[in-house]
Design an enzyme around this catalytic site. Structure first.
Site, PDB file in Angstrom:
ATOM      1  N   ARG A 125       0.895  -1.356  -0.015  1.00 40.41           N
ATOM      2  CA  ARG A 125      -0.172  -0.036   0.209  1.00 40.41           C
ATOM      3  C   ARG A 125       0.770   1.201  -0.010  1.00 40.41           C
ATOM      4  NH1 ARG A 125      -4.859   1.227   4.435  1.00 40.41           N
ATOM      5  NH2 ARG A 125      -3.381   0.925   5.890  1.00 40.41           N
ATOM      6  N   ASP A 156      -3.914   3.451  14.208  1.00 38.55           N
ATOM      7  CA  ASP A 156      -3.047   4.266  13.124  1.00 38.55           C
ATOM      8  C   ASP A 156      -3.568   5.293  12.836  1.00 38.55           C
ATOM      9  OD1 ASP A 156      -5.212   3.589  11.234  1.00 38.55           O
ATOM     10  OD2 ASP A 156      -4.498   2.077  10.269  1.00 38.55           O
TER      11      ASP A 156
END
Length: 529
Positions: free
Chosen positions: A160, A444
């Protein structure tokens, strides 16, 4: 035409930042940088329109795509079974543990679970380079040794890159910062595409923060151009798009269509999706104000609509539907906490499997067997549920935007939790940590974004706590004072960056102007320090 590196030297970086690789990234920047800039401006214009109207709808100009008879390209062999995917940053230990975890896929995260400190950007590429060639290993000062297993199937790597919004000031082309997504994609593709093909796999990507089919079209053109430059057969790249913004939820079919030669599936990126909803409708009235973050689960009506529409869309078009994150971090010293959390994880994964998802995410290796067991029970010997069409699903724009039906309340503890998570996460982020364990949950950037954006929305809408207290900037600052004092009293934070974290928190949670991403002012603190 100059290429300028301003980042510090990174161990192993000379293998990654070769002249040829940098020229490749520079060519991508020169070809696509201006289009990226135009699409960022288009985002702002669209958000301005939502602020004016308070609504979104399916696009009338793309009705022919939604009504058309088409499917995405067939999946390569190592992406046909995705029943368990583990996510995590690309540090060396996580790289080895993720590949060894027993998950079918590792989302090698250079975005929300990482930070754009140059050692992370380049070091992550070094670790992926070694992982692709199965030479990655680690010996720690405390005597621990980490190696790849030779007798078991390793997880398929799906990398990603960063989102389109981020520019990296450590690499300049013609005097301008390069788009972070093009650095991450370009370096990984340049060094690893052919090696992955030779190993029977391919260059596979997760695409974050996409807001429109035009942004997907840009990615498709990047894939095509990069493949042509390196002689990689067209369609070898495979991309799974995270549907983690509210405008993208209204363009799922169009996004798949634009990427149809390269598309693998869509993912229900639930945390960023909540953040996007709050961001988009932050000033659209009390009907768009959500209760405490802990009350907003996948059983909320608007989240159920989103998840089921994603499955229906994917399977209609021959793409995989991948479920959301189980963020729990097992505590091997507290079985009571584990039992309660594992029950919630099971319930979540059972709902996804029953809805038709082809697989789901976990944040910790100990959750891989739980997720696998649940999907095994539904899939049996089948690799996926592509044959399960969800013709029973009929989702309207109103269903996707029905936030007012979410049960729950805004509580003082919910406010306190948001302050604590945002503060602790920002401080860790400034030190280069993108994935942070807080109260047995893996936080996150997406979860920190929910925390600070909820506070901004509550303050600017004059929302009330369940005890009748109005949420004001002064109330938030008083909670911030208390939380910071408690944190500093409980732990030794020598060398911490809480002063910067507090300043940035107030900027992104309390300023009149809403910062699009908290990582942008945080990045200023990093590159300016």
């Amino acid at each position: 035409m100059a290429i300028t590196l301003t980042g510090e030297r990174v161990d192993g970086g000379e293998r990654i930042l070769t002249p040829e690789a940098l020229d490749f990234v520079a060519d991508l920047q020169r070809e696509f940088g201006a289009r990226r800039d135009e699409l960022i401006l288009a985002r702002r214009r669209r958000r301005d329109e939502v602020a004016r109207t308070g609504r979104l709808d399916f696009l009338p100009e793309t009705a022919a795509v939604r009504d058309g008879d088409w499917t995405v390209a067939a999946a390569p062999a190592d992406l046909r079974d995705r029943r368990v995917e583990i996510t995590g940053p690309t540090d060396r230990k996580m790289t080895i543990n993720a590949l060894n975890s027993g998950a079918r896929v590792w989302l090698a995260d250079m975005e929300d679970a990482s930070t754009p400190h140059w050692p992370n950007v380049v070091g992550g590429q070094v670790n992926l380079y070694d992982a692709v060639r199965r030479t990655v290993s680690l010996d720690t000062p405390d005597g621990k040794s980490y190696r790849l297993r030779e007798d078991e199937r390793l997880a398929t790597i799906v990398m990603r890159p960063r989102g389109w919004h981020f520019d990296d000031r450590h690499l300049l082309v013609d005097g301008k910062p390069v788009v972070g997504a093009l650095i991450d994609f370009g370096l990984y593709f340049f060094h690893n595409a052919q090696a992955l093909i030779d190993a029977g796999s391919g260059p596979y990507f997760y695409l974050p923060k996409t807001e429109s089919h035009l942004e997907a079209r840009l990615w498709n053109d990047v894939f095509t151009s990069a493949s042509q430059r390196l002689g990689i057969p067209h369609g070898t790249v495979r991309a799974t798009v995270l549907i983690e913004t509210i405008p993208a939820a209204f363009e799922m079919e169009e996004i798949l269509y634009e990427l149809r030669d390269h598309a693998s599936g869509l993912n229900a990126g639930r945390w960023d999706y909540l953040f996007s909803l709050i961001k988009y409708f932050r000033d659209s009235g009390p009907e768009f104000v959500l209760p405490d973050r802990s009350d907003v689960t996948m059983t909320a009506p608007f989240m159920r609509a989103y998840a089921q529409l994603l499955v229906k869309t994917c399977h209609k078009r021959g793409a995989f539907a991948i479920g959301g994150m189980a963020a729990f971090i097992p505590n091997r010293r507290d079985e009571a906490v584990n039992a309660k959390a594992f029950a919630k994880v099971r319930e979540d994964k059972q709902r996804e499997a029953a809805d038709g998802f082809d697989g789901s995410w976990v944040a910790h290796p100990d959750l891989v067997p739980v997720c696998r067991e649940i999907f095994d029970a539904v899939l049996g010997d089948r690799p996926n549920q592509l044959d399960r069409q969800r013709d029973d699903v009929d989702v309207t724009p109103g269903d996707l935007l029905d936030l007012a039906s979410t049960p729950g309340a805004i509580t003082r503890q919910g406010l306190r939790n948001n302050v604590e998570v945002a503060l602790l996460y920002l401080e860790a982020w400034l030190r280069g940590l993108g994935a942070v364990g807080i109260h047995n949950l893996m936080e996150d950037a997406a979860t920190a974004e929910i925390s600070r954006s909820q506070i901004w929305q509550w303050v600017h809408n004059g929302s009330k706590l369940d005890d009748g207290t109005t949420v004001t900037a002064d109330l938030v600052r008083s909670v911030l004072d208390e939380e910071l004092a408690r944190i500093l009293a409980e732990q030794d934070f020598a060398g911490s960056r809480f002063e910067d974290a507090r300043r940035i928190f107030e900027e992104v949670a309390l300023a009149d102007d809403f910062a699009d991403f908290l990582t942008l002012p945080a990045y200023e603190a990093v590159v300016g320090s």
